[in-house]
Scaffold this active site. Structure first.
Site, PDB file in Angstrom:
ATOM      1  N   GLU A  84      -4.914   1.364   2.752  1.00  0.00           N
ATOM      2  CA  GLU A  84      -4.721   0.346   3.799  1.00  0.00           C
ATOM      3  C   GLU A  84      -4.794   0.955   5.182  1.00  0.00           C
ATOM      4  O   GLU A  84      -5.364   0.357   6.098  1.00  0.00           O
ATOM      5  CB  GLU A  84      -3.371  -0.344   3.608  1.00  0.00           C
ATOM      6  CG  GLU A  84      -3.173  -1.573   4.488  1.00  0.00           C
ATOM      7  CD  GLU A  84      -2.572  -1.275   5.857  1.00  0.00           C
ATOM      8  OE1 GLU A  84      -2.535  -2.182   6.710  1.00  0.00           O
ATOM      9  OE2 GLU A  84      -2.141  -0.128   6.087  1.00  0.00           O
ATOM     10  N   GLU A  85      -4.241   2.154   5.337  1.00  0.00           N
ATOM     11  CA  GLU A  85      -4.243   2.787   6.648  1.00  0.00           C
ATOM     12  C   GLU A  85      -5.650   3.154   7.095  1.00  0.00           C
ATOM     13  O   GLU A  85      -5.885   3.392   8.276  1.00  0.00           O
ATOM     14  CB  GLU A  85      -3.358   4.041   6.634  1.00  0.00           C
ATOM     15  CG  GLU A  85      -1.892   3.776   6.361  1.00  0.00           C
ATOM     16  CD  GLU A  85      -1.201   2.946   7.439  1.00  0.00           C
ATOM     17  OE1 GLU A  85      -1.849   2.632   8.456  1.00  0.00           O
ATOM     18  OE2 GLU A  85      -0.027   2.597   7.267  1.00  0.00           O
ATOM     19  N   HIS A  90       4.835   5.009  12.185  1.00  0.00           N
ATOM     20  CA  HIS A  90       3.732   5.971  12.103  1.00  0.00           C
ATOM     21  C   HIS A  90       4.095   7.328  12.700  1.00  0.00           C
ATOM     22  O   HIS A  90       3.257   7.988  13.324  1.00  0.00           O
ATOM     23  CB  HIS A  90       2.472   5.420  12.770  1.00  0.00           C
ATOM     24  CG  HIS A  90       1.708   4.466  11.906  1.00  0.00           C
ATOM     25  ND1 HIS A  90       0.470   3.961  12.249  1.00  0.00           N
ATOM     26  CD2 HIS A  90       2.000   3.911  10.707  1.00  0.00           C
ATOM     27  CE1 HIS A  90       0.027   3.148  11.297  1.00  0.00           C
ATOM     28  NE2 HIS A  90       0.954   3.098  10.348  1.00  0.00           N
ATOM     29  N   ASP A 100       6.385   2.079   6.096  1.00  0.00           N
ATOM     30  CA  ASP A 100       4.982   1.673   6.055  1.00  0.00           C
ATOM     31  C   ASP A 100       4.219   2.573   5.087  1.00  0.00           C
ATOM     32  O   ASP A 100       3.624   3.552   5.486  1.00  0.00           O
ATOM     33  CB  ASP A 100       4.377   1.764   7.457  1.00  0.00           C
ATOM     34  CG  ASP A 100       2.972   1.218   7.521  1.00  0.00           C
ATOM     35  OD1 ASP A 100       2.616   0.393   6.675  1.00  0.00           O
ATOM     36  OD2 ASP A 100       2.220   1.627   8.425  1.00  0.00           O
ATOM     37  N   GLU A 121       4.271  -5.690   4.465  1.00  0.00           N
ATOM     38  CA  GLU A 121       3.808  -4.706   5.446  1.00  0.00           C
ATOM     39  C   GLU A 121       4.958  -4.216   6.317  1.00  0.00           C
ATOM     40  O   GLU A 121       6.105  -4.589   6.099  1.00  0.00           O
ATOM     41  CB  GLU A 121       2.705  -5.311   6.320  1.00  0.00           C
ATOM     42  CG  GLU A 121       1.305  -4.802   6.002  1.00  0.00           C
ATOM     43  CD  GLU A 121       1.146  -3.314   6.248  1.00  0.00           C
ATOM     44  OE1 GLU A 121       2.025  -2.685   6.862  1.00  0.00           O
ATOM     45  OE2 GLU A 121       0.119  -2.765   5.816  1.00  0.00           O
ATOM     46  N   HIS A 150       0.853  -1.202   0.000  1.00  0.00           N
ATOM     47  CA  HIS A 150       0.000   0.000   0.000  1.00  0.00           C
ATOM     48  C   HIS A 150       0.877   1.236   0.000  1.00  0.00           C
ATOM     49  O   HIS A 150       1.948   1.268   0.614  1.00  0.00           O
ATOM     50  CB  HIS A 150      -0.972  -0.003   1.184  1.00  0.00           C
ATOM     51  CG  HIS A 150      -0.330   0.204   2.526  1.00  0.00           C
ATOM     52  ND1 HIS A 150      -0.143   1.448   3.087  1.00  0.00           N
ATOM     53  CD2 HIS A 150       0.142  -0.678   3.438  1.00  0.00           C
ATOM     54  CE1 HIS A 150       0.416   1.329   4.276  1.00  0.00           C
ATOM     55  NE2 HIS A 150       0.613   0.045   4.517  1.00  0.00           N
TER      56      HIS A 150
END
Length: 888
Positions: free
Chosen positions: A231-232, A334, A197, A258, A185
């Site tokens: 995806e998030e 993140h 990510d 991932e 993603h």
């Protein structure tokens, strides 16, 4: 701390001369491997005991060397020379280009236009370059709309509208009926560039696509590369592909890439369900293996608060797969620190080598064409320091486990049946010693938890967040010292008249028995992770049998001790790797697990359990050592020093060090809340900065920097308002019950939410159907709270049945891409028969919150001003939101 009687029986240089006569006057020379079943007999035999310093040195060096090997293996990203098929430098250029556009939340220009444009441009270059080759490349941009329910974060329902998928189909020019799916993603959470990510995975996939498309020999099967753009937003785009795209019907298996960390090695942490042929493919093809079935079973247990697209393909597509993720350095996952420069080129190379090799293997495998034939069964799999993989069917593992358990019980039964053990003397001694060991575990754990409670009461929680080894020095030293103290007291007071060599042998049997019991238990539960206790039984047992003669003749000699430790090397180095994985995952998680989970309890428990498990086969050294007083003194010194450092505030939890940041996560929303009564009139309205700290320390370290953010503005939950009356982006209020609300001016987005009731009708079956329309930003949250006695019967989401009643509330997560129409939804509610006079008016409260994550609407002057005042070690994720509640 030895007793006088013990000193009288031990010579100063470590040699014991025990002389005792049997009833018939003969001398017993310590037969039966040092245990004769009668502790009162002291035969004439010279057996060595370990000097205290030597015992401590041997065990310490053993642990440190193995821990060093674990870390050395983690730094060795690539084993051997790359094949040259995968170009990591070109993949890095893709990574840098994707992350250069900034954060990429769903609905933003950066995600829907710039990133999509770059990916399509690179895919078109590959198509043109390989047009004359052996393969056909087809591209499709999908923008699906859909809805589903998922039991993640307590459970909620998701609705997405025109999110973006880029699907690339590579197949032989003659076509193919069977396809692999490779998924990544390219979207990110707000305020993070998302290099690990998951931009790096998309960069790897672009290069894998380039390599496969340029392959001269045609593939047997096809592959779909899915670059998904949502995806998030809790796995929305993958759901849109697998449930709506026509290519999905031909997908037989998938690989999902991932991240739960930044860089390092990518680990296989999920496979299946069942379909052991996928694990076999990875084992045979991966160039740099890194996998563990333990991770799979831990992740699927739900202990780790995370999920991936693997779940969507498994649950909604009913296809098996392999889930890989980067897990190192989760502290900056993140956050703004997840940048391309933190990902080593070797990390990209190893990931590319592995994905390319496994895909090539699967695309030439006959099993892909009829995977259902090979569906049943599971695999036990694990790697040894990344050098090679071990894998075998679970049924073989069950047989192997029971064989090892049987061998252990035969070993113990033989001891129990030896002459001199009449009346079950050995069994009683073994049971008693087992009781002492288990009691020492509970007392040790309780003692360390008391220390953890004291740390919490002192306000020093998470001191180890930026000083990991401080937790080992505090909790590890406390656990080790307590356990040694208990066994030393048992040796001197309870076993005062028993030969120490016999006690050492007896407590080895205790460790063997306890590990064997866990082996049998896990095997009976059908867990593949039972291979861990199998290793922890098989190798020590084989080592003990091999050294039986040495131990019987000389006791705990240096030769015996060294060879004994060497025999433990393989199971211990693997077990220490698993311990590293546990701490590498759970330590950062404590920084984002909310204000309700006490991190000291978690960390103290993990350190204590690791200490107890690692010390199990060192237990008998306590009884084979002459003394433990200096060991206890050393451990006490380490504990006291660390405790003083911690209590004096020298171990601060957070750091802004650019080389190794340990940020504190704080979420801020500048929000305006409006509450309407049953007549549709505004009942109350306020505005403020709503502050959430996502770790246990709350704002205690923030208040000195921003005095007005203190506990005087801490919020309380209004139970008569959906989700307490605050704009929760996700249903995580159970994780973070402590939050703060600082008054601020009203927000005025340029595109305010438009919420209206389109129709309300009474059905013939006694329900009320209400239809609404909402027009707002790309991210919104809908909260439904039926009043007491009322209940939702059906709605327009998911499969039509309202899912996941969160203490009487329902959460619907909405997101959209570009050019999405007005959101329209409906639900039917059964009115209450007897309205609650003490409750809110009407039969249901409906609230809508909007979240402006990007663009001019995402910032205000008040938000910018307070952000500048936060310390550098804090990572602030901030945006503008609104909350509007209505009664019906």
């Amino acid at each position: 701390m030895e007793s006088d009687t013990t000193f009288r029986r031990i010579k100063p240089f470590g040699t014991q001369n025990y002389v005792a006569q049997n009833d018939d006057g003969s001398r017993d020379r310590g037969e039966n491997n040092g245990y004769n079943g009668n502790p009162k007999r002291k035969p004439e035999v010279s057996l060595y005991l370990l000097r205290e310093g030597l015992a401590a040195s041997l065990v310490s060096v053993f642990i440190l060397v193995l821990w060093g090997l674990v870390h050395l293996s983690l730094q060795q990203l690539i084993i051997g020379k790359p094949s040259g098929d995968f170009n990591a430098l070109r993949a890095r250029r893709h990574l840098e280009k994707i992350t250069s556009v900034g954060t990429r939340p769903v609905g933003s220009h950066e995600n829907e236009v710039l990133t999509v444009g770059y990916l399509l441009e690179q895919i078109e270059k590959i198509r043109v370059e390989t047009a004359a080759g052996s393969h056909k490349l087809t591209v499709d941009v999908q923008r699906p709309t859909g809805t589903f329910s998922i039991d993640f974060l307590g459970g909620f329902t998701s609705f997405y509208d025109r999110v973006t998928n880029i699907a690339v189909r590579l197949e032989p020019k003659g076509g193919s009926q069977h396809f692999m799916l490779a998924n990544c993603h390219f979207d990110t959470v707000a305020n993070s560039p998302g290099a690990s990510d998951d931009a790096v995975s998309c960069a790897v996939m672009l290069e894998v696509l380039h390599s496969l498309a340029n392959q001269s020999s045609p593939l047997h099967h096809g592959v779909v590369f899915l670059f998904n753009g949502a995806e998030e937003n809790i796995l929305q785009a993958s759901h849109g592909f697998i449930t709506q795209h026509p290519w999905a019907k031909q997908v037989r298996a998938f690989i999902n890439l991932e991240a739960a960390g930044v860089g390092g090695k990518e680990v296989v942490f999920q496979t299946g369900p069942e379909n052991p042929w996928l694990v076999q493919a990875y084992v045979q093809a991966a160039k740099h293996p890194f996998a563990s079935v333990v991770g799979q079973e831990v992740f699927q247990s739900g202990i780790i608060p995370s999920d991936t697209d693997f779940r969507i393909y498994r649950d909604f597509g009913n296809i098996p797969g392999i889930d890989l993720a980067f897990i190192e350095n989760g502290f900056i996952y993140h956050t703004k620190y997840d940048t391309a420069d933190r990902i080593l080129t070797d990390s990209i190379q190893r990931a590319g080598d592995n994905i390319l090799a496994v895909l090539r293997y699967l695309l030439t495998s006959d099993k892909l064409a009829d995977s259902s034939e090979y569906r049943h069964g599971n695999m036990v799999f694990y790697d040894l320091l990344g050098v090679f993989m071990v894998a075998y069917p679970a049924r073989v593992g069950t047989i192997l486990n029971y064989m090892v358990a049987t061998a252990t019980f035969l070993y113990l039964a033989k001891k129990a049946s030896l002459p001199g053990n009449g009346g079950g003397r050995y069994v009683r001694d073994l049971a008693c010693a087992t009781g002492v060991a288990v009691l020492s575990w509970f007392v040790t754990l309780l003692s360390v938890l008391i220390v953890a409670l004291l740390v919490t009461l002192l306000g020093r929680s998470m001191f180890w967040y930026n000083h990991f080894y401080a937790s080992i020095c505090l909790y590890g030293a406390a656990a080790t010292g307590k356990m040694i103290l208990i066994h030393t007291l048992a040796k001197n007071l309870y076993y005062g008249g028993v030969r120490l060599v016999e006690l050492g042998d007896l407590f080895f049997d205790v460790s063997l028995l306890l590990w064997c019991c866990s082996l049998v238990l896990l095997t009976q539960q059908g867990l593949c992770s039972a291979y861990v206790p199998m290793l922890m039984v098989a190798f020590p047992l084989a080592t003990k049998l091999f050294l039986a003669k040495e131990f019987k003749n000389r006791g705990a000699s240096v030769k015996y001790s060294v060879l004994y430790l060497l025999g433990l090397t393989l199971p211990y180095v693997h077990f220490m790797f698993l311990i590293w994985v546990v701490f590498e995952i759970f330590t950062p998680i404590m920084g984002r697990s909310g204000t309700e989970i006490p991190p000291e309890v978690v960390m103290a428990t993990l350190v204590t359990l690791a200490t107890l498990f690692l010390s199990s086969f060192f237990l008998h050294f306590i009884y084979l050592a002459r003394s433990t007083k200096w060991i206890l003194a050393g451990l006490a010194s380490v504990f006291v020093f660390t405790f003083l450092m911690m209590s004096c505030g020298f171990l601060f939890p957070y750091s802004a060090n650019p080389d190794s940041p340990r940020p504190k996560r704080v979420f801020l929303q500048h929000t305006t809340r409006t509450f309407h009564n049953l007549q549709g009139q505004v009942e109350s309205q306020d505005s403020g900065l709503w502050i959430n700290s996502f770790d246990y320390t709350g704002i205690q370290h923030i208040t000195p920097h921003i005095p007005e953010v203190n506990d005087s503005i801490r919020t309380s939950c209004r139970e008569d308002r959906p989700f307490c009356g605050y704009p929760w982006f996700l249903p995580v209020k159970f994780l973070s019950k402590k939050n703060w609300y600082l008054p601020a001016p009203e927000v005025s987005p340029s595109s305010p939410v438009e919420f209206s009731l389109l129709s309300r009708e009474e059905t013939s079956w006694g329900t009320t159907k209400m239809t609404f329309s909402v027009k707002g930003p790309s991210h919104m949250s809908l909260y439904l709270m039926p009043h007491r006695g009322a209940g939702l019967s059906t709605w327009s989401f998911g499969d039509g049945t309202p899912q996941f009643d969160l203490s009487g509330e329902y959460f619907v997560f909405y997101s959209r891409g570009l050019d999405a129409p007005t959101w329209t939804f409906w639900f039917e509610i059964q009115p209450p028969r007897d309205p609650d006079p003490s409750g809110p008016e009407g039969m249901i409260s409906v609230a809508i919150s909007t979240h402006y994550f990007f663009g001019l609407d995402s910032r205000t002057a008040q938000l910018e001003e307070i952000l500048r005042r936060f310390p550098t070690w804090a990572f602030t994720s901030s945006w503008v939101s609104t909350y509007d509640m209505y009664r019906y």
